[in-house]
Scaffold this motif. Sequence first.
Motif, PDB file in Angstrom:
ATOM      1  N   TYR A  31       2.743  -2.380   5.137  1.00 16.43           N
ATOM      2  CA  TYR A  31       2.755  -0.920   4.466  1.00 16.43           C
ATOM      3  C   TYR A  31       1.226  -0.420   4.313  1.00 16.43           C
ATOM      4  CZ  TYR A  31       1.090  -2.753   0.100  1.00 16.43           C
ATOM      5  OH  TYR A  31       0.167  -3.356  -1.071  1.00 16.43           O
ATOM      6  N   GLU A  32       0.316  -1.539   4.686  1.00 19.29           N
ATOM      7  CA  GLU A  32      -0.976  -1.092   4.945  1.00 19.29           C
ATOM      8  C   GLU A  32      -1.456  -1.787   6.229  1.00 19.29           C
ATOM      9  OE1 GLU A  32      -2.091  -0.786   0.085  1.00 19.29           O
ATOM     10  OE2 GLU A  32      -3.067  -2.331   1.120  1.00 19.29           O
ATOM     11  N   VAL A  33      -2.102  -1.088   6.877  1.00 21.57           N
ATOM     12  CA  VAL A  33      -2.740  -1.759   8.220  1.00 21.57           C
ATOM     13  C   VAL A  33      -4.310  -1.190   8.485  1.00 21.57           C
ATOM     14  CG1 VAL A  33      -0.449  -0.940   9.422  1.00 21.57           C
ATOM     15  CG2 VAL A  33      -2.044   0.879   9.268  1.00 21.57           C
ATOM     16  N   GLY A  74      -3.124  -7.297   7.086  1.00 21.61           N
ATOM     17  CA  GLY A  74      -3.767  -6.023   7.287  1.00 21.61           C
ATOM     18  C   GLY A  74      -4.423  -5.620   5.803  1.00 21.61           C
ATOM     19  N   ASN A  75      -5.409  -4.690   6.054  1.00 24.34           N
ATOM     20  CA  ASN A  75      -6.065  -4.072   4.898  1.00 24.34           C
ATOM     21  C   ASN A  75      -7.251  -4.721   4.401  1.00 24.34           C
ATOM     22  OD1 ASN A  75      -5.538  -3.272   1.388  1.00 24.34           O
ATOM     23  ND2 ASN A  75      -6.097  -1.949   3.019  1.00 24.34           N
ATOM     24  N   PHE A  76      -8.454  -5.237   5.450  1.00 21.33           N
ATOM     25  CA  PHE A  76      -9.705  -5.668   5.474  1.00 21.33           C
ATOM     26  C   PHE A  76     -10.484  -4.691   4.798  1.00 21.33           C
ATOM     27  CE2 PHE A  76     -13.580  -7.422   6.770  1.00 21.33           C
ATOM     28  CZ  PHE A  76     -13.306  -8.662   6.826  1.00 21.33           C
ATOM     29  N   ALA A  80      -6.452 -10.162  -6.883  1.00 32.37           N
ATOM     30  CA  ALA A  80      -6.675  -8.792  -7.043  1.00 32.37           C
ATOM     31  C   ALA A  80      -5.423  -8.154  -7.783  1.00 32.37           C
ATOM     32  CB  ALA A  80      -7.277  -8.105  -5.886  1.00 32.37           C
ATOM     33  N   TYR A  81      -4.299  -8.681  -6.936  1.00 26.66           N
ATOM     34  CA  TYR A  81      -3.116  -7.775  -7.482  1.00 26.66           C
ATOM     35  C   TYR A  81      -2.237  -8.392  -8.691  1.00 26.66           C
ATOM     36  CZ  TYR A  81      -2.894  -4.735  -3.536  1.00 26.66           C
ATOM     37  OH  TYR A  81      -3.328  -3.730  -2.272  1.00 26.66           O
ATOM     38  N   ASN A  82      -2.906  -9.611  -8.964  1.00 24.80           N
ATOM     39  CA  ASN A  82      -2.069 -10.317 -10.209  1.00 24.80           C
ATOM     40  C   ASN A  82      -2.415  -9.582 -11.352  1.00 24.80           C
ATOM     41  OD1 ASN A  82      -0.714 -12.136 -11.806  1.00 24.80           O
ATOM     42  ND2 ASN A  82      -2.630 -13.599 -12.114  1.00 24.80           N
ATOM     43  N   ALA A 132      -6.907  -5.593 -10.178  1.00 31.05           N
ATOM     44  CA  ALA A 132      -7.796  -4.686  -9.742  1.00 31.05           C
ATOM     45  C   ALA A 132      -7.198  -3.365  -9.207  1.00 31.05           C
ATOM     46  CB  ALA A 132      -8.224  -5.549  -8.147  1.00 31.05           C
ATOM     47  N   TYR A 133      -6.261  -2.841  -9.803  1.00 26.05           N
ATOM     48  CA  TYR A 133      -5.465  -1.772  -9.866  1.00 26.05           C
ATOM     49  C   TYR A 133      -5.527  -0.932 -11.025  1.00 26.05           C
ATOM     50  CZ  TYR A 133      -5.238  -3.244  -5.057  1.00 26.05           C
ATOM     51  OH  TYR A 133      -5.631  -3.683  -3.946  1.00 26.05           O
ATOM     52  N   GLU A 134      -4.962  -1.696 -11.984  1.00 26.78           N
ATOM     53  CA  GLU A 134      -4.643  -0.991 -13.321  1.00 26.78           C
ATOM     54  C   GLU A 134      -4.908  -1.920 -14.309  1.00 26.78           C
ATOM     55  OE1 GLU A 134      -0.502  -0.680 -11.912  1.00 26.78           O
ATOM     56  OE2 GLU A 134      -0.742   1.330 -11.619  1.00 26.78           O
ATOM     57  N   GLY A 179      -0.324 -11.599   6.234  1.00 30.48           N
ATOM     58  CA  GLY A 179       0.107 -10.534   5.114  1.00 30.48           C
ATOM     59  C   GLY A 179      -0.965  -9.723   4.713  1.00 30.48           C
ATOM     60  N   HIS A 180      -1.461  -9.591   3.566  1.00 28.50           N
ATOM     61  CA  HIS A 180      -2.301  -8.713   2.921  1.00 28.50           C
ATOM     62  C   HIS A 180      -3.633  -9.259   2.496  1.00 28.50           C
ATOM     63  CE1 HIS A 180      -2.078  -5.174  -0.081  1.00 28.50           C
ATOM     64  NE2 HIS A 180      -3.212  -5.096   0.723  1.00 28.50           N
ATOM     65  N   ASP A 181      -4.610  -9.154   3.398  1.00 28.25           N
ATOM     66  CA  ASP A 181      -5.949  -9.983   2.982  1.00 28.25           C
ATOM     67  C   ASP A 181      -7.049  -8.909   2.794  1.00 28.25           C
ATOM     68  OD1 ASP A 181      -6.227  -9.105   5.617  1.00 28.25           O
ATOM     69  OD2 ASP A 181      -7.094 -11.215   6.187  1.00 28.25           O
ATOM     70  N   GLU A 182      -6.846  -8.192   1.714  1.00 30.97           N
ATOM     71  CA  GLU A 182      -7.643  -7.154   1.459  1.00 30.97           C
ATOM     72  C   GLU A 182      -9.259  -7.350   0.863  1.00 30.97           C
ATOM     73  OE1 GLU A 182      -5.595  -4.354  -1.048  1.00 30.97           O
ATOM     74  OE2 GLU A 182      -7.319  -3.011  -1.259  1.00 30.97           O
ATOM     75  N   TYR A 183      -9.150  -8.775   0.160  1.00 25.51           N
ATOM     76  CA  TYR A 183     -10.422  -8.958  -0.578  1.00 25.51           C
ATOM     77  C   TYR A 183     -11.078 -10.311  -0.147  1.00 25.51           C
ATOM     78  CZ  TYR A 183      -8.778  -5.579  -3.956  1.00 25.51           C
ATOM     79  OH  TYR A 183      -8.206  -4.568  -4.704  1.00 25.51           O
TER      80      TYR A 183
HETATM   81 FE   LIG Z   1      -4.196  -3.394  -0.391  1.00 23.53          FE
END
Ligand SMILES: [Fe+2]
Length: 545
Positions: A422-424, A315-317, A165-167, A174-176, A287-291
């Motif tokens: 930075y995201e929780v 964080g960031n589910f 998503a962040y690549n 998935a952001y820009e 780490g960061h497992d949002e997706y």
């Molecule tokens: Fe995130």
Amino acid sequence: MIQPEQESAGPAITPRTRARARHILDHYFVGPARDERVLEIWGYTGRYSYRPGETVGLQVSTTAETWSLEVGRDGADYVPVLRAENLPGRHQDTPLDCSVNGCGWDISHSFVIPDDWAAGAYLITLRADRADDAVEEHHVIFVRRAAHADPAPMVLVCATGTWLAYNCWGGSSAYEGITGPDCNAFSPVLSNQRPWTRGFCKLPQGAPRALTERPTDPGGMVRYPYMEWAYAYGYSKKYASAGWASYERHFARWAEAEGYNFEIVTQHDLELEPDLLAGHRCAVFVGHDEYWTAAMRERVERFTENGGRVARFAGNFLWQTRLENNAQTQVCYKYTAKEADPLMGSDQEHLLTGAWDAPPVNRPGAQTFGVNGLKGVYAGLGNCVGQGSGGFTVYRPDHWSLDGARLGYGDQLGATSRIFGYEVDGVDFTFDDGLPYPTGRDGTAGSVEIIALGMATNVEADFAHWGETLYIGTADAEFKALTMHGELTAETLDKSSRGNGAVIYWEKGNGEVFCAGTCEWVAGLTRRDSQVEIITRNVLDRFCR
Ligand SMILES: [Fe+2]
């Protein structure tokens, strides 16, 4: 639908285009220069993981006449295992819509994974040299899966859904992105058939983390040191948000040095292999497992119900995704899901790629890990809790996970190593006699024990400092207000502004869940914060028993 003809070449970080991004907050991306004069080398593997005996096909594009590669196991120590020199270079065409449909490059070089390479993560370094002494490197990470028999007690599941998503490589994440009327819209469809962006696989030691190293100076201008560093050194603007190098690598190196016996797999493996977790005692997420996809969640929940132990230091589910096209494509419409996801209005609406907690998905995130993303979010990012301690406040010091950590009621956990942000992920709670309890309003089970908490926000504080540009602003809070309250008013915006991050323990079914809902827990391990290390050992030792 993405219309490739609408795409602009965009401000990639290349000599030709980098000047177009005037500000560290502007959209820019890592990608091909599309210019033979620019020395470059990029590559990817068709899959994220391989078993011994399988062939890794490297798809490489370079403007150099020859290139070389080194493969090394990226464990507690980096150990090179394979080198190849003087490989013939070929500059392959890269479609403008490569972020969405893949690069489609031919395989340039392949190798078979021998049995004697130890299981774990492997870093491929691609090097292009030119006569004028210019050297360019690119990195690819892949997982060498363990043999089927005799699974290790512990399995680390890499958050490849969030990496993808962040690549930003090639233009869109998935952001820009590079589509839409202003050529900057995010892409709801992302291909994994493309290189990782710069900084996802390997980073210099000391590269700034997304969480600032100290609370912000109350009189000073807001700073985003990791984005400043990325802009200055030509790394992805998202390098500190996701990827092996920022997150999983730190846990894997620490755990290996500590002597834990574990395997590494990816979320994509979890999607493709329904019984992947069975046989392990403890599944670890860091780490960061949002997706996540619905299937990935189901597999973790079934594992826990059946007696498995889940240790999540992440964080960031938040978002439901779908993997399509043999898991080569990840779909997530996010904020636009209700308008744009083709499943809206179908009998598959529950698989809509929006937030877990929002209609029509209505599958509270807290049902998997005891915490959820919409109750949490930013801390230690710009003016989002910029003057926070960087740690959790301890409420239940007698919990077994804190044994030996010398933490009392009200003490700060991890403030010196900056683990909170930075995201929780948080929980809806109420206080009684100085102790937090889940209200259950967000779907959190009443049996979830809240061990520690910190404060987070969806709205970045604006101190009207001259010359300051805020990164987060109010966009996330506006989405939350619309999704959870149906309308955007001053009142719903206010209701959607506050969050928290929680450390929880939960006896779930026949299993157990420990969740420290923060992206930055691994910073406590790399910075050798003894209290963070003790708690991590307490959890892993109990869960792997
Ligand atoms: Fe995130």
